[in-house]
Design an enzyme around this catalytic site. Structure first.
Site, short mmCIF file in Angstrom:
data_model
loop_
_atom_site.label_atom_id
_atom_site.label_comp_id
_atom_site.label_asym_id
_atom_site.label_seq_id
_atom_site.Cartn_x
_atom_site.Cartn_y
_atom_site.Cartn_z
N ASN A 34 -9.25 46.30 -1.51
CA ASN A 34 -9.73 46.70 -0.20
C ASN A 34 -10.38 45.54 0.55
O ASN A 34 -10.71 45.66 1.73
CB ASN A 34 -10.69 47.88 -0.30
CG ASN A 34 -11.90 47.59 -1.15
OD1 ASN A 34 -11.85 46.86 -2.14
ND2 ASN A 34 -13.04 48.16 -0.78
N ARG A 41 -13.29 60.30 -6.56
CA ARG A 41 -14.42 59.94 -7.41
C ARG A 41 -15.71 60.60 -6.95
O ARG A 41 -16.50 61.10 -7.76
CB ARG A 41 -14.57 58.42 -7.45
CG ARG A 41 -13.49 57.71 -8.26
CD ARG A 41 -13.60 56.21 -8.13
NE ARG A 41 -13.22 55.75 -6.81
CZ ARG A 41 -13.51 54.55 -6.30
NH1 ARG A 41 -14.21 53.68 -7.02
NH2 ARG A 41 -13.11 54.21 -5.10
N ASP A 94 -13.70 41.03 -4.18
CA ASP A 94 -12.96 41.01 -5.44
C ASP A 94 -11.85 42.03 -5.54
O ASP A 94 -11.02 41.96 -6.44
CB ASP A 94 -13.92 41.22 -6.62
CG ASP A 94 -14.40 42.67 -6.68
OD1 ASP A 94 -14.14 43.34 -7.71
OD2 ASP A 94 -15.02 43.15 -5.71
N GLU A 112 -20.17 47.80 -10.41
CA GLU A 112 -19.61 48.76 -9.46
C GLU A 112 -20.60 49.92 -9.40
O GLU A 112 -20.72 50.70 -10.35
CB GLU A 112 -18.24 49.26 -9.92
CG GLU A 112 -17.16 48.19 -9.91
CD GLU A 112 -16.70 47.84 -8.52
OE1 GLU A 112 -16.79 48.70 -7.61
OE2 GLU A 112 -16.25 46.69 -8.33
N ASP A 166 -20.03 45.41 -4.30
CA ASP A 166 -19.84 45.69 -5.72
C ASP A 166 -19.01 44.60 -6.39
O ASP A 166 -17.95 44.21 -5.90
CB ASP A 166 -19.15 47.05 -5.90
CG ASP A 166 -20.06 48.20 -5.48
OD1 ASP A 166 -21.21 48.23 -5.92
OD2 ASP A 166 -19.60 49.05 -4.69
N SER A 181 -19.13 46.99 2.76
CA SER A 181 -18.79 47.55 1.45
C SER A 181 -18.11 48.91 1.56
O SER A 181 -18.42 49.71 2.44
CB SER A 181 -20.08 47.69 0.62
OG SER A 181 -19.85 48.39 -0.57
N GLY A 182 -17.21 49.15 0.61
CA GLY A 182 -16.65 50.48 0.45
C GLY A 182 -17.58 51.38 -0.33
O GLY A 182 -17.25 52.54 -0.59
N ASP A 211 -18.35 41.53 0.47
CA ASP A 211 -18.28 42.78 -0.28
C ASP A 211 -19.56 42.90 -1.12
O ASP A 211 -20.25 41.90 -1.35
CB ASP A 211 -17.04 42.73 -1.18
CG ASP A 211 -16.93 43.91 -2.10
OD1 ASP A 211 -17.14 45.05 -1.64
OD2 ASP A 211 -16.63 43.70 -3.29
#
Length: 297
Positions: A247, A133, A244, A97, A90, A176-177, A88
């Site tokens: 997701n 967001r 972390d 983030e 962030d 990553s998201g 991941d």
């Protein structure tokens, strides 16, 4: 010995007394232990053991060392060094983030960070929360992303983790998201072979408030882990996944070594391995790398 308990503390802070406390805790519930192998003086040590399952050893050692800044990871001794790393970004490879920090450029960091926190703890659907967001950033100049990037810092140990695993033949992917604007830069800076993430849409130099579909979320992270493992011709037992947030949980649970890194409570509770005190170098020690083997960065 079939298993190894790895203890890692801040540099210079791991004592023989701590090692003995962990060893005694394992012996108290029926384990037999071998000769400790120090991976880094006063920082990381392997304790071979048998007669217990890894989760039993992990729980016993954590109980004995409660209150000490020591990370504990128990694994099978065979196949510790993984051939695929999925990470991941962030709050894992970078310290922040990035979407929250980008929102700071629009003066709405607190509002967006509150949603991020709930999404990362599994209280909200990730895809829906991301769309919400991003919608709040409609009209923000794209230059805000550059300003956010300038303030983004790498997590300690990130370069060493990737460089060392690459040097030993592992494929390293950032999944990553977050957004390609950031993952591309992080991947190049850290040395990942590739990056996979979402794309913020823009028009005439401003964000449109939309993200390209389909969104890379929880299911897509797991799918990416499985696809890359298949491409490498390896089983999931030869993979390492770290993250972390909620997701990340499916890929963490599927990987041979899945690590919750300074993770949200829901993730830390469900992951087989977790890092609560140290930096990303702990993931190298967990694979049996000695500090002297870490690649220079």
């Amino acid at each position: 010995m079939d298993h190894v308990l790895t203890l890692v503390a801040p540099r210079g802070a791991l004592s023989t007394a701590t090692l003995h406390a962990a060893r005694d805790a394992l012996a108290a519930i029926g384990a037999f232990t071998g000769t400790p192998d120090w991976l880094a003086e006063a920082e990381a040590v392997d304790l071979p053991f048998g007669g217990l399952a890894p989760d039993q050893a992990d729980a016993a050692a954590r109980g004995a060392l409660a209150g000490q800044p020591v990370d504990v990871i128990a694994l099978g001794a065979a196949g510790r060094r993984k051939r695929l790393l999925i990470a991941d970004m962030d709050s894992t490879i970078v310290t922040t983030e990035t979407l929250d920090e980008l929102a700071g450029q629009a003066g709405i960091k607190d509002r967006i960070a509150a949603i991020t926190k709930r999404a990362m703890n599994g209280e909200l659907d990730f895809e829906g929360a991301l769309r919400e967001r991003v919608g709040m950033l409609k009209g923000l100049p794209v230059e805000a992303m550059e300003r956010t990037w300038e303030e983004t810092a790498l997590m300690p140990g990130a370069r060493e983790l990737v460089a060392t695993m690459r040097a030993h033949g592992a494929r390293c992917a950032l999944v990553s998201g977050g957004f390609t604007f950031f993952t591309g830069r992080v991947a190049a800076l850290v040395g990942f072979h590739e990056h996979h993430s979402n794309t913020l849409l823009e028009d005439n130099g401003r964000l449109t408030g939309h993200v390209a579909e389909p969104i890379l979320g929880r299911n897509a992270k797991l799918a990416t882990l499985k696809r890359l493992a298949a491409e490498e011709g390896i089983g999931l037992d030869a993979t390492l996944a770290v993250g972390d947030g909620a997701n990340d949980l499916d890929m963490i649970q599927a990987a041979g070594l899945g690590v919750a890194y300074h993770a949200k409570p829901i993730v830390a509770a469900a992951a087989r391995a977790r890092v609560e005190h140290g930096d990303l170098r702990v993931l190298l020690f967990a694979q049996g790398y000695r500090a002297a083997e870490f690649a220079a960065t």
